[in-house]
Design a protein around this motif. Structure first.
Motif, PDB file in Angstrom:
ATOM      1  N   LYS A  30      -4.435 -13.985  -6.699  1.00  0.00           N
ATOM      2  CA  LYS A  30      -2.989 -13.976  -6.935  1.00  0.00           C
ATOM      3  C   LYS A  30      -2.686 -13.966  -8.430  1.00  0.00           C
ATOM      4  CE  LYS A  30      -1.780 -16.343  -2.627  1.00  0.00           C
ATOM      5  NZ  LYS A  30      -1.197 -17.569  -2.020  1.00  0.00           N
ATOM      6  N   ASP A  79      -6.373  -1.934   0.227  1.00  0.00           N
ATOM      7  CA  ASP A  79      -7.462  -2.567   0.968  1.00  0.00           C
ATOM      8  C   ASP A  79      -8.652  -2.648   0.020  1.00  0.00           C
ATOM      9  OD1 ASP A  79      -9.837  -2.940   2.560  1.00  0.00           O
ATOM     10  OD2 ASP A  79      -8.638  -2.457   4.333  1.00  0.00           O
ATOM     11  N   LEU A  80      -8.979  -3.857  -0.436  1.00  0.00           N
ATOM     12  CA  LEU A  80     -10.028  -4.033  -1.437  1.00  0.00           C
ATOM     13  C   LEU A  80     -11.375  -3.519  -0.937  1.00  0.00           C
ATOM     14  CD1 LEU A  80     -10.619  -5.117  -4.268  1.00  0.00           C
ATOM     15  CD2 LEU A  80     -11.145  -7.340  -3.231  1.00  0.00           C
ATOM     16  N   GLU A  81     -11.655  -3.721   0.335  1.00  0.00           N
ATOM     17  CA  GLU A  81     -12.939  -3.282   0.889  1.00  0.00           C
ATOM     18  C   GLU A  81     -13.069  -1.761   0.835  1.00  0.00           C
ATOM     19  OE1 GLU A  81     -15.588  -3.660   5.020  1.00  0.00           O
ATOM     20  OE2 GLU A  81     -13.750  -4.834   4.772  1.00  0.00           O
ATOM     21  N   LEU A  84     -16.016  -9.941  -6.184  1.00  0.00           N
ATOM     22  CA  LEU A  84     -14.815 -10.529  -5.576  1.00  0.00           C
ATOM     23  C   LEU A  84     -14.606  -9.998  -4.159  1.00  0.00           C
ATOM     24  CD1 LEU A  84     -12.200 -10.428  -8.497  1.00  0.00           C
ATOM     25  CD2 LEU A  84     -13.387 -12.436  -7.596  1.00  0.00           C
ATOM     26  N   LYS A  85     -14.269 -10.903  -3.249  1.00  0.00           N
ATOM     27  CA  LYS A  85     -14.033 -10.525  -1.857  1.00  0.00           C
ATOM     28  C   LYS A  85     -12.547 -10.409  -1.534  1.00  0.00           C
ATOM     29  CE  LYS A  85     -18.434 -10.553  -0.989  1.00  0.00           C
ATOM     30  NZ  LYS A  85     -19.141  -9.251  -0.883  1.00  0.00           N
ATOM     31  N   LYS A  86     -11.716 -10.956  -2.419  1.00  0.00           N
ATOM     32  CA  LYS A  86     -10.272 -10.849  -2.207  1.00  0.00           C
ATOM     33  C   LYS A  86      -9.573 -10.703  -3.549  1.00  0.00           C
ATOM     34  CE  LYS A  86      -9.289 -15.854  -2.074  1.00  0.00           C
ATOM     35  NZ  LYS A  86      -8.278 -15.900  -3.147  1.00  0.00           N
ATOM     36  N   ILE A  87      -8.371 -10.158  -3.499  1.00  0.00           N
ATOM     37  CA  ILE A  87      -7.589  -9.962  -4.718  1.00  0.00           C
ATOM     38  C   ILE A  87      -6.980 -11.295  -5.130  1.00  0.00           C
ATOM     39  CG2 ILE A  87      -5.615  -8.776  -5.737  1.00  0.00           C
ATOM     40  CD1 ILE A  87      -6.075  -6.561  -3.597  1.00  0.00           C
ATOM     41  N   SER A  94      -1.966  -8.657  -8.876  1.00  0.00           N
ATOM     42  CA  SER A  94      -2.172  -9.995  -9.430  1.00  0.00           C
ATOM     43  C   SER A  94      -1.211 -10.259 -10.587  1.00  0.00           C
ATOM     44  CB  SER A  94      -3.608 -10.147  -9.947  1.00  0.00           C
ATOM     45  OG  SER A  94      -4.560  -9.869  -8.947  1.00  0.00           O
TER      46      SER A  94
END
Length: 440
Positions: A153, A61-63, A148-151, A176
């Motif tokens: 690809k 979970d990146l957050e 960055l808000k999302k990982i 990624s």
């Protein structure tokens, strides 16, 4: 004595602490956040992310990951602010300009500070390339990545030096698809060649792609990707591109022509960290030497003490360096090629982590310890480690290089079992073909 330090990163805050403890009235001016790049966007955040990703037991979970990073950074920052305030350093939040050798202009308040001694520690920033200007969306600097808000690809990383290889490892762990592009003939071109070969092998094992000895011929931004054409004809496409090709020095705050600036826009200093202007000193990245926080700490000590009347000299001869990538890297002293080019009749001791019981226990058996010695004098002149805890293990060998220790003095030193440090002991024995647990 009234002293002013411009810049609150590693070199700046250490300079301020040292001068204050030696009795000066000290103003520390920082336009953004205390701790500089290292604490806020570099060393501490990246190693926090790597540690958490390596020990993740579930989906990422990146957050939550960023929250953990922010908590550690904030804790360190609060501790640093407390230390500075308790020591009596006066912290000023403002952009600053050096208008003459005794005067600093505060842009935020339009006030000036007069100082007997000034230390410039304004650091550096990510360097752009002509075809790869940062846009904050698809073409990113290492600073931009934290937004960055999302990982992604996929990511293409331009530059396979320390920063590029560390972020390659981070994004691999995030899931990624990673591609590295390097102008020089090998990954980690500033390291010992055996280190580069080992890291390249580990990248291949994990399907981290890399292209070396190539240039960027063309770049095209598309709706959801960036397409890069390389000089070998290969076309690489990814969601985002990270540019990690070195650092630019922050000397724009110097508004007086009296201070000598070098060809790379660095502040030119002597071995006392003193500029060509007697009362102006500099430390850290802005001097264009080793761009490492731990080197900045020592440069700051030298600059601060000399500003206070001491006569210390900066010694760059023995500097351990560490890289936190697919496997940790630790290096100190001469590389094998450097030693040979200096005319040293070398001998090498190499011991693989695969032969270590502790490496098997922690399930990190890749890598080796390599020790280089002068065959004629028996002096240890360099050491290079790829493997678990290389960043810690290298310091035993840094002491050996610093003290010009003889290999025979150290080869029989007993290392506790089971530990990774036994690999260091075995590599020292291998200089004499006496390694016990190495298959011949």
């Amino acid at each position: 004595m009234k002293a002013t330090v411009i810049g609150g990163g590693p070199a700046g805050y250490v300079s301020a602490l040292v001068m204050r403890r030696l009795g000066a009235e000290v103003f520390l001016i920082e336009k953004e956040e205390i701790g500089g790049t290292c604490l806020n966007r570099g060393c501490i955040p990246t190693k926090t992310i790597i540690h958490n990703l390596k020990h993740a037991c579930s989906s990422i979970d990146l957050e939550i990951l960023m929250e953990k990073k922010d908590k550690i950074v904030d804790t360190q920052k609060k501790g640093l602010m407390m230390l500075l305030k308790q020591t009596g350093v006066k912290i000023v939040q403002s952009e600053a300009e050096l208008v003459n050798p005794k005067t600093v202009f505060l842009k935020n308040t339009q006030e000036t500070i007069q100082a007997d001694k000034i230390i410039i520690a304004t650091g550096s920033r990510p360097r752009e390339l002509p075809m790869l200007n940062f846009d904050g969306e698809k073409i990113l600097s290492s600073d931009d990545l934290w937004m960055l808000k999302k990982i992604p690809k996929s990511i293409t990383i331009i530059g396979a030096g320390a920063i590029g290889c560390e972020f390659a490892w981070i994004f691999y762990l995030l899931g990624s698809k990673v591609t590295l592009v390097e102008l020089m003939p090998r990954v980690l071109p500033m390291e010992d060649e055996d280190v580069s070969k080992e890291v390249e092998k580990l990248f291949k094992k994990r399907k981290i792609e890399f292209y070396t000895a190539v240039k960027i011929e063309d770049l095209e931004k598309m709706d959801n990707s960036v397409q890069i054409t390389l000089s070998n004809g290969k076309i690489v496409t990814s969601e985002i591109v990270l540019v990690s090709v070195g650092r630019a020095f922050n000397t724009e705050c110097i508004k007086t022509s009296e201070i000598k600036i070098g060809s790379k826009k660095e502040i030119v200093v002597n071995e006392r960290m003193q500029s060509n202007v007697e009362n102006i000193f500099a430390a850290g990245d802005v001097t264009g030497q080793w761009l490492l926080a731990h080197v900045a700490y020592r440069e700051a000590e030298v600059a601060a003490k000399n500003a206070m009347g001491y006569n210390e000299k900066m010694d760059y001869s023995v500097i351990p360096s560490t890289i936190f990538t697919v496997s940790e890297v630790g290096s100190v002293g001469l590389k094998e090629k450097e030693a040979t080019e200096k005319g040293i009749n070398i001998k090498k001791g190499i011991f693989p982590f695969r032969a270590s019981g502790k490496a098997h226990i922690i399930e990190e058996i890749d890598g080796f310890v390599k020790v280089i010695a002068d065959r004629d004098s028996d002096t240890i002149v360099g050491a290079h480690i790829v493997g678990a805890d290389a960043s810690e293990l290298i310091h035993e060998l840094a002491v050996a290089v610093k003290l010009k220790a003889k290999a025979k003095q150290l080869k029989d030193l007993i290392h506790s079992h089971p530990t990774l440090s036994e690999c260091v002991g075995e590599a020292l024995k291998d200089l004499f073909d006496e390694a016990i647990h190495k298959i011949k």
